[in-house]
Motif scaffolding. Structure first.
Motif, PDB file in Angstrom:
ATOM      1  N   VAL A   5       0.852  -1.211   0.000  1.00  0.00           N
ATOM      2  CA  VAL A   5       0.000   0.000   0.000  1.00  0.00           C
ATOM      3  C   VAL A   5       0.879   1.250   0.000  1.00  0.00           C
ATOM      4  O   VAL A   5       0.645   2.196  -0.764  1.00  0.00           O
ATOM      5  CB  VAL A   5      -0.964   0.000   1.219  1.00  0.00           C
ATOM      6  CG1 VAL A   5      -1.717   1.310   1.322  1.00  0.00           C
ATOM      7  CG2 VAL A   5      -1.938  -1.170   1.120  1.00  0.00           C
ATOM      8  N   LEU A   8       2.158   1.916  -3.349  1.00  0.00           N
ATOM      9  CA  LEU A   8       1.136   2.463  -4.266  1.00  0.00           C
ATOM     10  C   LEU A   8       0.925   3.955  -3.995  1.00  0.00           C
ATOM     11  O   LEU A   8       0.738   4.747  -4.924  1.00  0.00           O
ATOM     12  CB  LEU A   8      -0.200   1.727  -4.093  1.00  0.00           C
ATOM     13  CG  LEU A   8      -0.237   0.277  -4.556  1.00  0.00           C
ATOM     14  CD1 LEU A   8      -1.609  -0.327  -4.312  1.00  0.00           C
ATOM     15  CD2 LEU A   8       0.134   0.165  -6.037  1.00  0.00           C
ATOM     16  N   ASP A 128      -2.318  12.503  -3.365  1.00  0.00           N
ATOM     17  CA  ASP A 128      -2.720  11.145  -3.741  1.00  0.00           C
ATOM     18  C   ASP A 128      -4.208  10.967  -3.449  1.00  0.00           C
ATOM     19  O   ASP A 128      -4.839  11.838  -2.843  1.00  0.00           O
ATOM     20  CB  ASP A 128      -1.859  10.098  -3.016  1.00  0.00           C
ATOM     21  CG  ASP A 128      -2.009  10.199  -1.512  1.00  0.00           C
ATOM     22  OD1 ASP A 128      -3.060   9.751  -1.006  1.00  0.00           O
ATOM     23  OD2 ASP A 128      -1.104  10.735  -0.833  1.00  0.00           O
ATOM     24  N   GLN A 228      -3.626   8.128  -8.515  1.00  0.00           N
ATOM     25  CA  GLN A 228      -4.538   7.042  -8.124  1.00  0.00           C
ATOM     26  C   GLN A 228      -3.786   5.759  -7.762  1.00  0.00           C
ATOM     27  O   GLN A 228      -2.631   5.577  -8.146  1.00  0.00           O
ATOM     28  CB  GLN A 228      -5.530   6.763  -9.259  1.00  0.00           C
ATOM     29  CG  GLN A 228      -6.368   7.975  -9.652  1.00  0.00           C
ATOM     30  CD  GLN A 228      -7.268   8.444  -8.508  1.00  0.00           C
ATOM     31  OE1 GLN A 228      -8.111   7.715  -8.035  1.00  0.00           O
ATOM     32  NE2 GLN A 228      -7.054   9.682  -8.056  1.00  0.00           N
ATOM     33  N   LYS A 229      -4.506   4.872  -7.068  1.00  0.00           N
ATOM     34  CA  LYS A 229      -3.948   3.585  -6.628  1.00  0.00           C
ATOM     35  C   LYS A 229      -3.384   2.762  -7.782  1.00  0.00           C
ATOM     36  O   LYS A 229      -2.410   2.055  -7.642  1.00  0.00           O
ATOM     37  CB  LYS A 229      -5.084   2.748  -6.016  1.00  0.00           C
ATOM     38  CG  LYS A 229      -5.180   2.798  -4.551  1.00  0.00           C
ATOM     39  CD  LYS A 229      -6.183   1.763  -4.092  1.00  0.00           C
ATOM     40  CE  LYS A 229      -6.599   2.117  -2.696  1.00  0.00           C
ATOM     41  NZ  LYS A 229      -7.987   2.127  -2.424  1.00  0.00           N
TER      42      LYS A 229
END
Ligand code: 5RP
Length: 238
Positions: A5, A8, A128, A228-229
């Protein structure tokens, strides 16, 4: 899992930082350089472009951190006294609402950030996906950072509570006692829950003597990039 995570999030931050510099920065510009971890990617891109394209820009910092980034990147450091009219200010945010109002100051640099933003033709925000909200206070639960003169802190905490907020004096890390800003002040983080009228709230808080500045940036933003992720990018314009 956590590492994945975090990775990312870093990719998302980089995507936003690079896009803002590529879309807004042109040769000869006077730039505001914001603070925080996302701005680092924008500065890295700026350094890359100065090397690859011979781009020449003057960079005005918003904090001790951004001064270091500018100097260490070999960019040209300027100040507001010499360059009072800034073309583009690139900065991060803690939360962005659907009208592009912001909460800033998670890193404690809100005062210089707001001075630089208010003297810039365009404020461009790099963030983000976690910062994208409908209403301020929906995702950012640490409260609105408010820079205050130290002698007023007890009185101002009482006033914030009377207004319905939950104030906390921000403490330093690795030192016992309050955090001291780059300007020698204290910060109160005041949780007002979800904020339906941030403009009004900002005006009310600013009326109290001892309040230096709030982390509510109202109607200042030109464009926001949200990495974005999945590595893609969303942007929103005023
Ligand atoms: C510092 C700020 C930062 O721009 C804000 O906290 C966002 O930081 P990051 O990019 O690390 O999430 O307002 O005062």
């Amino acid at each position: 899992m956590k590492k994945k995570v975090d990775n990312l999030i870093e990719i998302a931050k980089k995507r936003a930082g690079v896009a803002a510099v590529d879309e807004f920065v042109r040769d000869g510009m006077i730039l505001g350089i914001g603070s925080g971890s996302t701005v680092v990617y924008a500065v890295n891109r700026l350094v890359e472009r100065t090397k690859n394209e011979g781009l020449k820009v003057i960079c005005i910092p918003t904090s001790f951190q951004s001064t270091q980034l500018i100097v260490n990147g070999g960019l040209t450091l300027g100040d507001l006294s010499r360059y009072p009219k800034i073309d583009v200010d690139i900065d991060g945010a803690d939360e962005v609402d659907e009208n592009l109002n912001l909460i800033k100051g998670g890193g404690g640099c809100l005062l210089q950030e707001k001075i630089i933003a208010s003297n810039s033709e365009k404020l461009v925000i790099v963030a983000d996906y976690r910062k994208d909200s409908k209403i301020l206070g929906e995702k950012w639960k640490k409260g609105i950072p408010i820079e205050i003169v130290s002698m007023a802190y007890v009185a101002l905490m009482k006033k914030m509570a009377k207004m319905g907020g939950s104030p906390v004096l921000r403490l330093a890390e690795k030192k016992v006692g309050p955090l001291i800003t780059d300007n020698g002040n204290f910060i109160l983080d005041v949780d007002f829950g979800e904020i339906s009228d941030p403009k009004m709230l900002n005006q009310k808080i600013k009326m109290f003597p001892g309040v230096v500045e709030t982390g509510l940036f109202i109607e200042m933003t030109e464009k926001v990039y949200f990495g974005q992720k999945d590595g893609s990018l969303i942007s929103r314009k005023r």
